[in-house]
Design a protein around this motif. Sequence first.
Motif, PDB file in Angstrom:
ATOM      1  N   PHE B  11       0.705  -1.212  -0.116  1.00 19.01           N
ATOM      2  CA  PHE B  11      -0.098   0.057   0.001  1.00 19.01           C
ATOM      3  C   PHE B  11       0.932   1.353  -0.101  1.00 19.01           C
ATOM      4  CE2 PHE B  11      -2.814  -2.862   2.080  1.00 19.01           C
ATOM      5  CZ  PHE B  11      -3.710  -2.854   1.234  1.00 19.01           C
ATOM      6  N   THR B  14       4.061   1.101   2.150  1.00 18.81           N
ATOM      7  CA  THR B  14       4.027   0.127   3.397  1.00 18.81           C
ATOM      8  C   THR B  14       4.024  -1.340   2.464  1.00 18.81           C
ATOM      9  OG1 THR B  14       1.858   0.702   3.667  1.00 18.81           O
ATOM     10  CG2 THR B  14       3.091   1.013   5.489  1.00 18.81           C
ATOM     11  N   ALA B  16       2.277  -4.683   3.478  1.00 18.00           N
ATOM     12  CA  ALA B  16       1.510  -5.274   4.045  1.00 18.00           C
ATOM     13  C   ALA B  16       1.576  -6.916   3.976  1.00 18.00           C
ATOM     14  CB  ALA B  16       0.021  -4.887   3.914  1.00 18.00           C
ATOM     15  N   PRO B  35       1.458  -8.704  15.735  1.00 15.27           N
ATOM     16  CA  PRO B  35       1.124  -7.300  16.356  1.00 15.27           C
ATOM     17  C   PRO B  35       0.036  -6.496  15.373  1.00 15.27           C
ATOM     18  CG  PRO B  35       3.290  -7.135  15.749  1.00 15.27           C
ATOM     19  CD  PRO B  35       2.831  -8.817  15.559  1.00 15.27           C
ATOM     20  N   SER B  36      -0.527  -5.552  16.182  1.00 11.96           N
ATOM     21  CA  SER B  36      -1.296  -4.562  15.078  1.00 11.96           C
ATOM     22  C   SER B  36      -0.702  -4.055  14.035  1.00 11.96           C
ATOM     23  CB  SER B  36      -1.923  -3.415  16.048  1.00 11.96           C
ATOM     24  OG  SER B  36      -2.834  -2.551  15.297  1.00 11.96           O
ATOM     25  N   GLY B  37      -1.130  -4.022  12.811  1.00 10.22           N
ATOM     26  CA  GLY B  37      -0.412  -3.524  11.740  1.00 10.22           C
ATOM     27  C   GLY B  37       0.465  -4.462  10.718  1.00 10.22           C
ATOM     28  N   CYS B  38       0.476  -5.710  11.405  1.00  8.41           N
ATOM     29  CA  CYS B  38       1.508  -6.543  10.705  1.00  8.41           C
ATOM     30  C   CYS B  38       0.989  -7.274   9.252  1.00  8.41           C
ATOM     31  CB  CYS B  38       1.892  -7.582  11.711  1.00  8.41           C
ATOM     32  SG  CYS B  38       0.655  -8.885  11.874  1.00  8.41           S
ATOM     33  N   GLY B  39      -0.201  -6.720   9.014  1.00 13.29           N
ATOM     34  CA  GLY B  39      -0.714  -7.469   7.801  1.00 13.29           C
ATOM     35  C   GLY B  39      -1.558  -8.485   8.021  1.00 13.29           C
ATOM     36  N   LYS B  40      -2.398  -8.750   9.140  1.00 13.83           N
ATOM     37  CA  LYS B  40      -3.192  -9.852   9.268  1.00 13.83           C
ATOM     38  C   LYS B  40      -4.395  -9.835   8.293  1.00 13.83           C
ATOM     39  CE  LYS B  40      -3.268  -9.307  13.782  1.00 13.83           C
ATOM     40  NZ  LYS B  40      -2.631  -8.264  13.936  1.00 13.83           N
ATOM     41  N   THR B  41      -5.123  -8.605   8.795  1.00 13.76           N
ATOM     42  CA  THR B  41      -6.252  -8.440   8.012  1.00 13.76           C
ATOM     43  C   THR B  41      -6.037  -8.308   6.273  1.00 13.76           C
ATOM     44  OG1 THR B  41      -7.417  -7.252   9.797  1.00 13.76           O
ATOM     45  CG2 THR B  41      -8.078  -6.718   7.543  1.00 13.76           C
ATOM     46  N   THR B  42      -5.010  -7.705   5.894  1.00 11.90           N
ATOM     47  CA  THR B  42      -4.510  -7.621   4.646  1.00 11.90           C
ATOM     48  C   THR B  42      -4.420  -8.949   4.026  1.00 11.90           C
ATOM     49  OG1 THR B  42      -3.431  -5.675   4.906  1.00 11.90           O
ATOM     50  CG2 THR B  42      -2.863  -6.899   2.932  1.00 11.90           C
ATOM     51  N   GLN B  80     -13.734  -7.803  11.272  1.00 13.06           N
ATOM     52  CA  GLN B  80     -13.161  -7.625  12.660  1.00 13.06           C
ATOM     53  C   GLN B  80     -14.217  -7.116  13.342  1.00 13.06           C
ATOM     54  OE1 GLN B  80      -9.601  -5.802  11.826  1.00 13.06           O
ATOM     55  NE2 GLN B  80      -9.029  -5.733  14.134  1.00 13.06           N
ATOM     56  N   GLU B 157     -10.117 -11.362  13.907  1.00  9.44           N
ATOM     57  CA  GLU B 157     -10.228 -11.046  15.293  1.00  9.44           C
ATOM     58  C   GLU B 157     -11.817 -11.260  15.917  1.00  9.44           C
ATOM     59  OE1 GLU B 157      -7.891  -8.611  17.127  1.00  9.44           O
ATOM     60  OE2 GLU B 157      -6.473  -8.455  15.440  1.00  9.44           O
ATOM     61  N   HIS B 190      -4.414 -10.719  17.643  1.00 12.35           N
ATOM     62  CA  HIS B 190      -3.194 -10.520  18.030  1.00 12.35           C
ATOM     63  C   HIS B 190      -3.301 -10.754  19.559  1.00 12.35           C
ATOM     64  CE1 HIS B 190      -5.888  -6.916  18.687  1.00 12.35           C
ATOM     65  NE2 HIS B 190      -5.484  -7.128  19.909  1.00 12.35           N
TER      66      HIS B 190
HETATM   67  N1  ATP Z   1      -6.537   0.127   2.153  1.00 10.07           N
HETATM   68  C1  ATP Z   1      -5.270   0.371   2.704  1.00 10.07           C
HETATM   69  N2  ATP Z   1      -4.433   1.572   2.283  1.00 10.07           N
HETATM   70  C2  ATP Z   1      -3.363   2.099   2.790  1.00 10.07           C
HETATM   71  N3  ATP Z   1      -2.899   1.052   4.044  1.00 10.07           N
HETATM   72  C3  ATP Z   1      -3.193   0.120   4.303  1.00 10.07           C
HETATM   73  C4  ATP Z   1      -4.723  -0.455   3.845  1.00 10.07           C
HETATM   74  N4  ATP Z   1      -4.995  -1.360   4.350  1.00 10.07           N
HETATM   75  C5  ATP Z   1      -3.945  -1.764   5.129  1.00 10.07           C
HETATM   76  N5  ATP Z   1      -2.941  -0.834   5.238  1.00 10.07           N
HETATM   77  C6  ATP Z   1      -1.662  -0.825   5.773  1.00 10.07           C
HETATM   78  O1  ATP Z   1      -1.024  -2.049   5.814  1.00 10.07           O
HETATM   79  C7  ATP Z   1      -0.579  -2.490   7.076  1.00 10.07           C
HETATM   80  C8  ATP Z   1      -1.278  -3.706   7.379  1.00 10.07           C
HETATM   81  O2  ATP Z   1      -2.631  -3.551   7.894  1.00 10.07           O
HETATM   82  P1  ATP Z   1      -3.512  -4.894   8.322  1.00 10.07           P
HETATM   83  O3  ATP Z   1      -4.836  -4.010   8.396  1.00 10.07           O
HETATM   84  O4  ATP Z   1      -3.472  -5.923   7.411  1.00 10.07           O
HETATM   85  O5  ATP Z   1      -3.036  -4.979   9.921  1.00 10.07           O
HETATM   86  P2  ATP Z   1      -3.522  -5.845  10.915  1.00 10.07           P
HETATM   87  O6  ATP Z   1      -2.357  -6.910  11.095  1.00 10.07           O
HETATM   88  O7  ATP Z   1      -4.681  -6.500  10.713  1.00 10.07           O
HETATM   89  O8  ATP Z   1      -3.730  -5.066  12.127  1.00 10.07           O
HETATM   90  P3  ATP Z   1      -4.865  -5.036  13.424  1.00 10.07           P
HETATM   91  O9  ATP Z   1      -4.439  -6.399  14.211  1.00 10.07           O
HETATM   92  O10 ATP Z   1      -4.582  -3.576  13.963  1.00 10.07           O
HETATM   93  O11 ATP Z   1      -5.811  -5.194  12.774  1.00 10.07           O
HETATM   94  C9  ATP Z   1      -0.668  -1.495   8.125  1.00 10.07           C
HETATM   95  O12 ATP Z   1       0.413  -0.644   8.073  1.00 10.07           O
HETATM   96  C10 ATP Z   1      -1.717  -0.669   7.422  1.00 10.07           C
HETATM   97  O13 ATP Z   1      -1.482   0.857   7.662  1.00 10.07           O
END
Ligand code: ATP
Lengths: 286, 366
Positions: B11, B14, B16, B35-42, B80, B157, B190
């Motif tokens: 993205f 970053t 993801a 951890p939060s933001g590590c790319g799980k949701t992605t 989520q 989650e 997480h």
């Molecule tokens: N649509 C998007 N546009 C830009 N950046 C994104 C987008 N979706 C995710 N990111 C970035 O990609 C990275 C991974 O995000 P992701 O949502 O996959 O994290 P996560 O592991 O699910 O975190 P959490 O535990 O907080 O849900 C983060 O740095 C986030 O800011």
Amino acid sequence: MMKPSRSGMLALPGAALYAALFLLPMVALGIESLRLFTPGRVGAAPDAPFTLLNYAELLEPGFRRFFFTTLRVSFVTTVVGLAIAFPLAYRIVRSFSSRWRAIAIGGLVTFIFLSAVVKTYAVELSLGSVGPVAPLLRAVGLSANNSTYIEFVVGAGLLQFIIPIAALTLIGSIQNLDPRLVEAAQSLGAPTWKSHLSTTLPLSVQGLLAAFLLSFTFAISAFVVPMILGKGRVQFLSNMIYNRFSEVANYPSGAAISLVTLVVCFATIYLVTRLVTARAQARGEG
Amino acid sequence: MLEVRNVTKHFGATVAADAVSFTVAQGEIVSLLGPSGCGKTTTLRLIAGFERPDSGEIRIGGRDVTGTRPYERNVGLLFQHYALFPHMTVRDNVAYGLRHRGWPKAEIPDRVSAMLGLVKLQGLDARLPAKLSGGQQQRVALARALATEPAVVLLDEPLSALDAKLRHELRVEIKEILRSVGSTTIIVTHDQEEAMGMAARIIVMEKGRIRQVGSPDDIYWRPGNRFVAGFVGRSNWFVGRAAGAGGGSPTLSTLTTEDGFELRVAAPNGRAGAIYDVGIRPERLEIVSPGAAPAADETLIVGTVLDVSPLGAERHIVLRLPAGGQLTVIQPNRAAAAPGTGETVTVRARAADWMVLPREGESSGV
Ligand SMILES: Nc1ncnc2c1ncn2[C@@H]1O[C@H](COP(=O)(O)OP(=O)(O)OP(=O)(O)O)[C@@H](O)[C@H]1O
Ligand SMILES: [Mg+2]
């Protein structure tokens, strides 16, 4: 009896002012609409007898036509305008970066306040009898003076206002939607368009209602657009009201048309709102 | 069943998902931890088809689905924050997928009832989501995601919006439901406890990269790197230099810490002088009587008690080490008296309990 609350008291001066500025002229208009008009005068005589003639006159086919033209063109244009404004607003909310979103919203606001006369003549220049479209029309055997075509041009003129008004209204309600609902629908097997149909659309009903009412009442009371683009062949109620007041100085008739227009506006707002909220309630309970 | 091959997603600047590869077998429950933001949701969104990978391939049931749309994939997704349709009743929420995935109309009501029974929501089918508690909404979301018997179920989650007690109950329940349905599942979390409690295999992610894949025991007792060791559970860490192989035993070696401790650890196979991160779980440390002699595979560490916290089932004891560092010991909170603050105690560590990791960034001499 209930004691008026403090905040109720505070609202009093405003209410009084509103009564003075809006209701009094309305009452004057109402009285004038009930007076008998003598041709040749400017307005009714102060002692003219009361009559319902000015209203009865409106039932004649010649007059009825104005009402139907106004309502028909306004309705069709509003529906077309919403159909264009909704996806536009959706794109602006979902696909634009925050910077471009701000620019787009600013652009829409500017566009609403751009001079009506300028916008309307721009439509006339492009779609009218001297514009680039005219030769195309002639090629398919249509005249730019065909009244259906003129209605179309009037509609195009109204869209210049309706699209930005409706889009701005809808942006607010679309911003409140959870974007994951469409995704949830898709992950459950619904193609994109069906996902929107079953989530985005029903959840935007309130916004669509507001946009519809704003656009429709704007269209019904449009004056400049049908005056310039209608070329006398397509006239709206406002044009007839103007005509009554300033050209033949038949104030009672003009007043009667004005009041009927007002009633039509209120009736539309009431009916459409009732319809939509009744449906929403039925859904909620079903 | 599910294969993710070398998938990368950016993205902007970053990353993801960075060359993510893993597979999930039919009926397996795997957890994605990080951890939060590590790319799980992605990662989940890539599997569900809401994001297109920059490169790599995703296969479901042997079919390459990388370029297909979300509704063309047979993937059930629990979002989520649930994303229930607020304008539809519980029944219509659960039936939505059945209608769009072409279930015979006549079977839908029975299927919906069966799903609501499975998640113990009988009798609430005419409610709107807004009139349900958080736990009930969660169950509706689960029923909706499972109703169409998706090939892969993704739970993002699933418990994060609930309070601690409910979380625990639902965790066991969801695991039961998933097992009874036999679905192939990825659970994102997480929370390490959640991951370890629900999945037989855990994928640990950091900054878009997979850092380790293994069973809960692997991840906890045999972490592959400092990140995993630090993210999962508590541990005491030292930096140690290998004194050279041997020390009298082929399976043991001695690492000298900066503080001057000589730690007896299971041989890390390193050359002399190599630097290691050495850590031990606090519950593996044992307070022994002073003056005890260490066996060949034991290390004794002496420290002063800084703090004792009785935390219900266990007791956390923080020691100050002579060189200034700290060491945490966790004991079961039994009747045996806790040491008093200021007391000097001796702690025993066994060689097999040390986690020995080559210093990150240093080329280990394997
Ligand atoms: N649509 C998007 N546009 C830009 N950046 C994104 C987008 N979706 C995710 N990111 C970035 O990609 C990275 C991974 O995000 P992701 O949502 O996959 O994290 P996560 O592991 O699910 O975190 P959490 O535990 O907080 O849900 C983060 O740095 C986030 O800011
Ligand atoms: Mg997430």
